[in-house]
Scaffold this motif. Structure first.
Motif, PDB file in Angstrom:
ATOM      1  N   LEU A 181       0.818  -1.205   0.000  1.00 25.25           N
ATOM      2  CA  LEU A 181       0.000   0.000   0.000  1.00 25.25           C
ATOM      3  C   LEU A 181       0.858   1.265   0.000  1.00 25.25           C
ATOM      4  O   LEU A 181       0.454   2.292  -0.542  1.00 25.25           O
ATOM      5  CB  LEU A 181      -0.920  -0.008   1.224  1.00 25.25           C
ATOM      6  N   GLY A 182       2.051   1.184   0.600  1.00 30.33           N
ATOM      7  CA  GLY A 182       2.926   2.353   0.645  1.00 30.33           C
ATOM      8  C   GLY A 182       3.340   2.839  -0.730  1.00 30.33           C
ATOM      9  O   GLY A 182       3.553   4.045  -0.933  1.00 30.33           O
ATOM     10  N   ASN A 183       3.454   1.927  -1.694  1.00 31.62           N
ATOM     11  CA  ASN A 183       3.820   2.323  -3.059  1.00 31.62           C
ATOM     12  C   ASN A 183       2.726   3.171  -3.697  1.00 31.62           C
ATOM     13  O   ASN A 183       3.004   4.017  -4.542  1.00 31.62           O
ATOM     14  CB  ASN A 183       4.062   1.090  -3.934  1.00 31.62           C
ATOM     15  N   VAL A 184       1.482   2.934  -3.290  1.00 31.23           N
ATOM     16  CA  VAL A 184       0.352   3.628  -3.910  1.00 31.23           C
ATOM     17  C   VAL A 184       0.027   4.927  -3.187  1.00 31.23           C
ATOM     18  O   VAL A 184      -0.277   5.937  -3.820  1.00 31.23           O
ATOM     19  CB  VAL A 184      -0.891   2.704  -3.945  1.00 31.23           C
ATOM     20  N   TRP A 185       0.104   4.925  -1.858  1.00 29.06           N
ATOM     21  CA  TRP A 185      -0.377   6.133  -1.179  1.00 29.06           C
ATOM     22  C   TRP A 185       0.683   6.866  -0.353  1.00 29.06           C
ATOM     23  O   TRP A 185       0.400   7.921   0.206  1.00 29.06           O
ATOM     24  CB  TRP A 185      -1.599   5.846  -0.336  1.00 29.06           C
ATOM     25  N   ARG A 186       1.888   6.332  -0.270  1.00 30.11           N
ATOM     26  CA  ARG A 186       2.943   7.029   0.452  1.00 30.11           C
ATOM     27  C   ARG A 186       3.978   7.641  -0.501  1.00 30.11           C
ATOM     28  O   ARG A 186       4.330   8.804  -0.365  1.00 30.11           O
ATOM     29  CB  ARG A 186       3.634   6.045   1.406  1.00 30.11           C
ATOM     30  N   PHE A 187       4.433   6.864  -1.473  1.00 34.13           N
ATOM     31  CA  PHE A 187       5.456   7.355  -2.400  1.00 34.13           C
ATOM     32  C   PHE A 187       4.986   8.578  -3.194  1.00 34.13           C
ATOM     33  O   PHE A 187       5.732   9.563  -3.308  1.00 34.13           O
ATOM     34  CB  PHE A 187       5.900   6.235  -3.338  1.00 34.13           C
ATOM     35  N   PRO A 188       3.765   8.581  -3.777  1.00 28.07           N
ATOM     36  CA  PRO A 188       3.332   9.776  -4.518  1.00 28.07           C
ATOM     37  C   PRO A 188       3.302  11.028  -3.644  1.00 28.07           C
ATOM     38  O   PRO A 188       3.671  12.121  -4.090  1.00 28.07           O
ATOM     39  CB  PRO A 188       1.920   9.400  -4.998  1.00 28.07           C
ATOM     40  N   TYR A 189       2.868  10.866  -2.389  1.00 27.33           N
ATOM     41  CA  TYR A 189       2.825  12.012  -1.469  1.00 27.33           C
ATOM     42  C   TYR A 189       4.225  12.553  -1.206  1.00 27.33           C
ATOM     43  O   TYR A 189       4.459  13.767  -1.245  1.00 27.33           O
ATOM     44  CB  TYR A 189       2.152  11.584  -0.169  1.00 27.33           C
ATOM     45  N   LEU A 190       5.183  11.659  -0.950  1.00 25.99           N
ATOM     46  CA  LEU A 190       6.558  12.091  -0.699  1.00 25.99           C
ATOM     47  C   LEU A 190       7.157  12.746  -1.934  1.00 25.99           C
ATOM     48  O   LEU A 190       7.932  13.705  -1.838  1.00 25.99           O
ATOM     49  CB  LEU A 190       7.415  10.897  -0.272  1.00 25.99           C
ATOM     50  N   CYS A 191       6.803  12.215  -3.097  1.00 26.24           N
ATOM     51  CA  CYS A 191       7.308  12.770  -4.348  1.00 26.24           C
ATOM     52  C   CYS A 191       6.796  14.199  -4.539  1.00 26.24           C
ATOM     53  O   CYS A 191       7.551  15.104  -4.905  1.00 26.24           O
ATOM     54  CB  CYS A 191       6.852  11.883  -5.503  1.00 26.24           C
ATOM     55  N   GLN A 192       5.531  14.422  -4.262  1.00 28.91           N
ATOM     56  CA  GLN A 192       4.939  15.750  -4.403  1.00 28.91           C
ATOM     57  C   GLN A 192       5.506  16.711  -3.361  1.00 28.91           C
ATOM     58  O   GLN A 192       5.860  17.849  -3.661  1.00 28.91           O
ATOM     59  CB  GLN A 192       3.426  15.655  -4.244  1.00 28.91           C
ATOM     60  N   LYS A 193       5.648  16.227  -2.141  1.00 25.27           N
ATOM     61  CA  LYS A 193       6.093  17.070  -1.026  1.00 25.27           C
ATOM     62  C   LYS A 193       7.559  17.466  -1.148  1.00 25.27           C
ATOM     63  O   LYS A 193       7.946  18.580  -0.766  1.00 25.27           O
ATOM     64  CB  LYS A 193       5.859  16.318   0.293  1.00 25.27           C
TER      65      LYS A 193
END
Length: 727
Positions: A80-92
């Motif tokens: 689940l981290g690949n779907v909802w954690r990585f994109p957030y970190l990438c944007q932030k």
């Protein structure tokens, strides 16, 4: 003994005999040191037990194919981290610029440590407890700590699968139940639910219909029966997938590992056809290069690499322990690491394509609402019609026209502009709204899907994907518990798996009360981060500094058939331990600087509010960290003071065939070698033919002993009587 053997010839010769025992043994028939030549243990040989161990080694489960194993590792690491954690970190953290520190840290930390875990699991063919007992008994607590962390993570991770199951079944209706606010009767009049009206339909459905959340962690509110039932279904799925070990979980992986990629590709194709998708992707990959110099960005990238590959949990070791010893685990490590990375990038493309579409929808809504305000001001003569550019048509108002009109009004009415309450309605502002975790999956993404044509179909696909992503990770997490426990304590697989799932379900009821979401946040933030960092550092130190990097590289050469790159020697010995130590220090500082707290949903305000944990919750939080770390010092102390046997303090050598027995447990350093071989150890040829079994990491031959203080040699002797030494 054969008539032409060297020993027989010497019996009829007048030459002076100067050969050592090793020379004599080298010309004997291949022997089993465990049975008839050298019995190196603190207890007599048990024929029945030895036979059982050989049978266990022969009957150890194995993957049906290399593909099944690779899919299992991918299913475990891609979660689940690949779907909802990585994109957030990438944007932030700078958009496309974030990919640079992530990729660098993946190469110098993630890949070497992932390869290390695969290699030790495949070589020793045991779960995490057996592996670290074998390599360094005094650090045997690593395996137990991994099991505890797996248990804590599994408790709340399966709750998230339960939430996905609830949304999955709710998706089989049109319109979707979170697409509109519910109406409540106020006498004879139906009005919109106040909490929903002040927030949004998807937010209301998540917090009120799904969680029925309380205002704080102190308000239990009793069990949420809907979530309790979903949690029971989730644990039933995990139990069924795990009950036969890899025979059952391996088959599940064919679907649970591949299906998410089908859904992600479908969502990407559909997302790219949506209006505004390109805006989201361009926003995502526009690099903010100044962010690369921020240490916080590197810390978060290292943490994401660390958890994305599942390091320290024991699941990687458990899966690789079912491999053949000549399997190319270096290729596996490289393949899985980069598939994980590209999956994160693919998921980021999907998320921002959909969020770009959502941002355009919300921006248009903002333009319409503010245009109505301006029309009201024009009709009431608060604003002059001269302020409106002549080409502006309110019936077909574009975001560009509104922006021009907004700037004119702001310039002219500078003194009283704030009183008008107009918003700028910038697309950039919508795209900058960072969401992660449950906020992304159950609020932002679900809201976007309500605007899709055939929205129930896409909702079903999305939540079925989340269930499969979670299930793949849960199978790996549970394997991190079941494999080492079954290997070490010889419990029955089916009974232990069922018992473990039932116990976890009962303990997990704390997460399905009305305040349960706050406990999920607590466990997610604190139960694993620090203990796992310590575990992985000790894993690295145990192999690179205690066991020995050169020796480990040599064993890898023998196992793989080629010598791994020198790059791994330096990363294992220097780079990875230093980077992990810096990460651990940064994590401790972060815990000290950021006061422990959580975001509570306040029903009366229909908004989130940051609250600090009460004293009793702080006690639970600290207990989680201490309990997960406790096995590390406990096992070390018990074995250091010989309160827990590791077999290194009682070594006896028995030459049964020649009826010679000699206790050497009290000899000085290397005296036992001189006693047997009559030579200096460094000059002694190995008494073992090359085809004989490898007896452990303590030395190159079963006779080269040392009283090194770390006790790994004692561990090696113990493992001489375990199945992996036969391989």
């Amino acid at each position: 003994m054969p008539k032409n053997s060297k020993v027989t010839q010497r019996e009829h010769s007048s030459e002076h005999v100067t050969e050592s025992v090793a020379d004599l043994l080298a010309h004997e028939e291949p022997v089993d040191y465990k049975r008839s030549v050298l019995n190196v243990a603190g207890e007599p040989w048990d024929k029945q037990k030895d036979g059982d161990e050989e049978l266990e080694a022969e009957n150890r489960p194995a993957w049906n194919s290399k593909l099944q194993y690779i899919l299992a590792q991918i299913g475990y690491s891609v979660g689940l981290g690949n779907v909802w954690r990585f994109p957030y970190l990438c944007q932030k953290n700078g958009g496309g610029a974030y990919l640079v520190p992530y990729l660098v840290l993946l190469i110098i930390i993630g890949l070497p440590l992932f390869f290390l875990e695969l290699a030790v699991g495949q070589r020793i063919r045991r779960g995490s407890i057996g592996v670290w007992n074998y390599i360094c008994p005094r650090l045997g607590g690593i395996g137990y700590a991994s099991c505890l962390v797996c248990f804590f993570v599994g408790l709340y991770y399966n709750v998230i699968i339960g939430w996905s199951i609830f949304y999955f079944f709710k998706s089989f209706q049109y319109p979707l139940p979170w697409s509109e606010c519910p109406l409540v009767k106020n006498g004879s009049v139906a009005v919109v639910e106040a909490e929903c009206e002040r927030s949004s339909a998807t937010t209301y459905f998540w917090y009120r219909e799904t969680l029925d959340i309380s205002n704080s962690i102190s308000e239990s509110g009793g069990l949420n029966w809907k979530m309790t039932l979903c949690l029971l279904v989730a644990w039933s799925l995990v139990g069924l997938a795990m009950i036969k070990g890899i025979q059952s979980s391996g088959k599940v992986m064919y679907f649970s590992s591949l299906f998410p990629y089908v859904v992600l590709v479908c969502f990407l194709v559909r997302g790219l056809l949506l209006r505004g998708a390109v805006d989201g992707i361009m926003h995502m990959f526009t690099p903010k290069l100044d962010k690369m110099l921020d240490p916080q960005v590197w810390r978060e990238a290292a943490t994401q690499v660390f958890f994305a590959l599942g390091l320290g949990f024991g699941g990687v070791i458990a899966f690789s322990s079912y491999n053949k010893q000549d399997n190319n685990c270096h290729f596996d490590a490289t393949l899985v690491s980069f598939i994980n990375f590209f999956t994160s990038v693919l998921a980021t493309l999907v998320v921002f394509a959909v969020l770009g579409f959502k941002a355009n929808i919300m921006n248009e809504k903002c333009v319409v609402e503010n245009a109505e305000k301006i029309l009201g001001y024009l009709n009431s003569n608060v604003l002059s019609h001269d302020l409106i550019p002549p080409h502006v048509n309110f019936s077909h108002l574009t975001a560009k026209d509104y922006g021009e009109m907004y700037r004119v009004i702001m310039t002219v009415t500078e003194g009283r502009f704030r009183e008008l309450g107009l918003d700028a309605c910038l697309l950039e502002d919508e795209l900058n709204k960072s969401v992660q975790g449950t906020g992304l999956a159950f609020i932002a993404f679900t809201e976007a899907m309500t605007h899709f044509p055939a929205s129930p179909f896409w909702s079903v696909m999305f939540f079925l994907m989340l269930i499969n992503l979670g299930l793949g990770s849960m199978i790996g997490t549970m394997s991190g518990i079941t494999t080492p426990i079954i290997d070490t304590f010889k419990v029955r697989k089916e009974v232990f798996t069922v018992g473990c799932c039932i116990f976890a379900f009962l303990v997990g009821l704390i997460f399905v009360q009305r305040s349960g979401n706050y406990f999920v946040t607590m466990f997610d933030d604190y139960s694993a981060t620090l203990p796992l960092t310590v575990v992985v550092i000790l894993e690295n130190v145990a192999v690179a500094w205690i066991y020995g990097t050169k020796k480990f590289m040599q064993e890898l050469t023998e196992m793989l058939g080629f010598r791994p790159y020198q790059f791994y020697y330096y990363t294992w010995k220097y780079v990875s331990p230093i980077c992990m130590a810096v990460l651990m220090t940064a994590s401790i500082i972060q815990l000290g600087v950021s006061p422990p707290g959580y975001s509570a949903w306040i029903r009366e305000e229909a908004a989130e509010k940051f609250l600090f944990y009460p004293t009793w919750a702080m006690a639970i939080l600290i207990s989680l960290i201490l309990l997960a770390s406790l096995p590390l010092p406990l096992v070390f102390i018990l074995r250091q003071f010989h309160l827990l046997s590791d077999g290194s303090n009682a070594l006896s050598v028995t030459y049964k065939k020649g009826r010679m027995m000699k206790d050497i447990s009290n000899l000085e350093d290397n005296d036992e070698t001189r006693f047997i071989l009559s030579k200096v150890p460094s000059e002694t040829p190995s008494p073992m033919p090359t085809h004989r079994s490898y007896l452990g990491p303590g030395s190159n031959s079963p006779l080269e002993m040392s009283s090194a203080p770390n006790g790994r040699y004692g561990s090696g002797y113990l493992l001489a009587s375990t199945p992996e030494s036969e391989l």
